[in-house]
Scaffold this active site. Structure first.
Site, short mmCIF file in Angstrom:
data_model
loop_
_atom_site.label_atom_id
_atom_site.label_comp_id
_atom_site.label_asym_id
_atom_site.label_seq_id
_atom_site.Cartn_x
_atom_site.Cartn_y
_atom_site.Cartn_z
N LYS A 289 -15.66 7.13 12.18
CA LYS A 289 -15.17 6.73 13.49
C LYS A 289 -15.69 7.72 14.53
O LYS A 289 -15.59 8.92 14.35
CB LYS A 289 -13.64 6.70 13.50
CG LYS A 289 -13.03 6.07 14.74
CD LYS A 289 -11.52 5.92 14.60
CE LYS A 289 -10.93 5.23 15.82
NZ LYS A 289 -9.47 5.05 15.71
N GLU A 378 4.93 -3.21 9.69
CA GLU A 378 6.16 -3.30 10.48
C GLU A 378 7.32 -3.88 9.68
O GLU A 378 8.47 -3.43 9.83
CB GLU A 378 5.92 -4.14 11.74
CG GLU A 378 5.01 -3.49 12.77
CD GLU A 378 3.53 -3.70 12.48
OE1 GLU A 378 2.69 -3.14 13.22
OE2 GLU A 378 3.21 -4.43 11.52
N ARG A 406 6.42 -8.88 14.56
CA ARG A 406 5.95 -9.10 13.20
C ARG A 406 7.04 -8.85 12.17
O ARG A 406 6.88 -9.18 10.99
CB ARG A 406 4.74 -8.18 12.92
CG ARG A 406 3.71 -8.18 14.02
CD ARG A 406 2.48 -7.37 13.67
NE ARG A 406 1.63 -8.11 12.76
CZ ARG A 406 0.48 -7.64 12.29
NH1 ARG A 406 0.07 -6.43 12.62
NH2 ARG A 406 -0.26 -8.36 11.49
#
Length: 647
Positions: A289, A378, A406
């Site tokens: 990244k 979640e 969610r």
């Protein structure tokens, strides 16, 4: 500021242009694309590190596959900047995330190349599998469906559900590309990260696999059975040289890799091979990244979305205020949680993969055994919190409002039906700004207030946030067995001197901010500060507006509302949430239930998708910025005066 793309990139308006190039030019295209992203984001801001990490992968995918006919889905979408630049949006990419400009995420309405809109993680495999099956049902045999998913998003349960299903559909043209960089926004956590690390760092496995692959490639006498031989040899290598069996192949997905995700030539070669292998398969790419920009490689969390910066020195530009500024609400939450946890040993904190975004990282640093990052999960975060709460823990579960959607079933089933007193702190409630509709926290008031055994509140400022958190963790509050929701917005509060003494707030008790005679303005949360400005605007025009801060949508302060309806026949409700089912609807229900009759105007997020932009721009668009509130009050009063004159 005019930013000019490189020589080759300037010739690429669509992937068809890219495919006209000789493959030997792809490293240069990749270099120019990476530089163009650096140039653009340094000047205009936006997500950064994720896009740099998939430059070569983006180029290779569009070179090998026939997009947009082949379906390419980017999980979450932080990494899709290169994709957008290569698919017709190069010259207007400077409008990315700006009001009226292009979206920061793939969006079906924006381009035929954006096969699926994404903003929440872990959805790409399900979508790609659905597209693959849908193509089969139409009789299309050659369409490829490709899901690019990060190792962080792979921790989401939905990704495993999709892979489990995909493994049972042996004839689908599904390719899952695992972009493995050990990061989402913060460092990844959990057993999956350790498993992937074991694969990618097994030098023996990777060296022997490469040698066997090269050997078999030279042995032409294997003929049509070569692929079967390779498969058997690979299976043996994986079982022998790795500590555990291959997770993905146990789900009946052909596993390939790991390979270097920054070697564009090798990527093209491998993708061309995989395109001709039938059935569901997974390619494991190892990337960095922030690749190609040293500061972003070094501190990947900081450079996820750094804002504007100097691309030469790496200095991130920050405004230096000339006076003390109010803190971000998330930082008030994080510091107050540590303060409360120092006083109450039963307090624990939970967040699903957003420790820095929610400032839960402060407690994770101060009390690592009492704060948990559960990964992008979640649903698990809510039920995990409920489980701890049944054992006497006082759990602050911090989830962005948009992501709480969610876990709604878990809130109802595992928390409220069982009367487990979990404290939900919903960050980024209301408009999320430049991230747009996938991240707006528009619905939490409506979807939380309809659940039994739930308290729903919102602070107007930092002091109120601290006091609501203090109130929620008190023994007398916890003993009521009610879940407790505290919602607050993205961004700064109002109080530079915010470390106020902690005080108990009476649950269901609002407060009068300002007296008035002509119109009453009822607000919930931070948006009440707009109403303060509106009242001042109206006062200069000779209009006397009263202002009430409800604090709680559930339970409502009925004493306060009786006072309002007995005194005023013109009432405005204001909320940074959806109008349908929100605070204004709760006030309308109260009015109907108690036989009151008043002219009531509800201001908030309308029943449509509101796009991205700065928060104030979106508030203005929807008519509940300070001037919008004042305008509504004027119209109500002027209409009333005109009606009286007519009569």
């Amino acid at each position: 500021m005019l930013i000019t793309p490189g020589k080759l990139l300037s010739q690429i308006s669509t992937p068809q242009d890219l495919r006209k190039l000789d493959s030997s030019l792809l490293p240069q295209v990749s270099q120019e694309l990476r530089q163009y992203i650096i140039d653009l984001v340094s000047v205009y801001g936006g997500h950064f590190g994720a896009g740099l990490g998939v430059v070569e992968l983006t180029v290779a995918l569009h070179y090998v596959f026939n997009t947009p006919d082949d379906q390419l889905i980017w999980d979450v979408g932080h990494q899709a900047y290169g994709h957008k630049i290569l698919t017709g949006r190069r010259d207007n990419f400077y409008t990315n995330r700006l009001y009226g400009g292009i979206s920061g995420f793939p969006k079906r309405k924006e381009s035929v190349y954006d096969s699926f809109g994404v903003g929440h993680s872990s959805t790409s495999i399900s979508a790609a599998l659905g597209m693959a099956v849908g193509a089969q049902l139409k009789g299309i045999k050659n369409q490829q469906s490709i899901a690019v998913i990060g190792d962080g998003a792979m921790t989401g349960g939905m990704a495993f559900e999709a892979m489990n299903h995909a493994g049972s559909l042996n004839n689908t043209n599904l390719l899952i590309i695992l972009n493995d960089n050990c990061m989402s926004i913060d460092p990844n956590v959990g057993a999956l990260k350790e498993y992937l690390t074991d694969i990618t760092t097994s030098h023996t496995y990777n060296r022997v696999k490469e040698e066997v692959w090269n050997l078999l490639g030279k042995m032409s006498h294997f003929g049509k059975s070569a692929r079967e031989v390779v498969s058997r040899v690979e299976d043996g290598l994986k079982a022998t040289l790795l500590r555990q069996s291959n997770l993905f192949e146990s789900l009946n997905l052909r596993y390939f890799g790991p390979i270097d995700g920054h070697d564009v030539d090798h990527l093209v070669h491998v993708l061309n091979d995989l395109k001709n292998i039938p059935g569901p398969k997974l390619l494991h790419c190892v990337t960095v990244k922030g690749k190609g920009f040293a500061p972003a490689e070094k501190d990947q969390t900081k450079w996820h979305a750094p804002g504007k910066f100097d691309k030469i020195t790496g200095e991130i530009f920050k405004k230096v205020p000339d006076k003390p500024q109010p803190p971000k609400y998330q930082d008030v939450f994080g510091n107050t949680l540590v303060e409360l946890a120092e006083q109450n040993p039963k307090i624990v904190g939970v967040t699903p993969a957003m420790p820095s975004g929610s400032s839960m990282n402060l407690m994770m640093k101060a009390m690592p055994s009492r704060a948990f990052d559960v990964g992008i999960a979640e649903q698990h975060a809510v039920t995990f919190s409920a489980g701890m709460a049944t054992q006497g823990s006082v759990v602050f579960c911090n989830i962005y409002s948009t992501f709480m959607q969610r876990a709604y079933d878990q809130v109802i089933h595992d928390v409220c039906i069982q009367e487990v007193p979990v404290i939900f702190c919903l960050d980024r409630a209301g408009f999320a700004g430049a991230d747009g509709p996938t991240h707006h926290g528009a619905y939490d008031i409506a979807y939380m207030r309809c659940i039994p055994s739930m308290i729903v509140s919102a602070p107007m400022n930092e002091q109120e946030l601290r006091n609501l958190m203090y109130t929620a963790q008190l023994d007398e509050t916890q003993s009521q067995k009610h879940a407790f929701t505290i919602r607050y917005p993205r961004g700064e509060g109002m109080m530079p001197q915010w470390r106020t003494p902690l005080e108990k707030i009476e649950i269901g008790k609002g407060r009068k901010i300002r007296n008035g005679a002509d119109v009453a303005i009822l607000t919930i949360g931070h948006i009440g500060n707009y109403a303060v400005q509106s009242c001042e605007i109206l006062e200069k025009e000779g209009i006397s507006a009263a202002h009430y801060d409800l604090r709680f949508v559930k339970p409502l302060d009925e004493t306060l509302l009786h006072e309002v309806f007995q005194k005023f026949d013109k009432i405005i409700t204001v909320e940074d949430g959806c109008i349908q089912g929100g605070m204004g609807s709760a006030v309308l229900e109260f009015m109907a239930d108690h036989g009151y009759s008043a002219k009531l105007k509800r201001l908030g997020i309308p029943d449509r998708v509101v796009e991205h932009g700065e928060q104030i721009e979106l508030h203005r668009e929807c008519g509940f910025d300070p001037e919008g509130i004042a305008k509504t009050a004027r119209e109500m009063i002027n209409t009333s005066v005109l009606l009286q004159k007519t009569l």
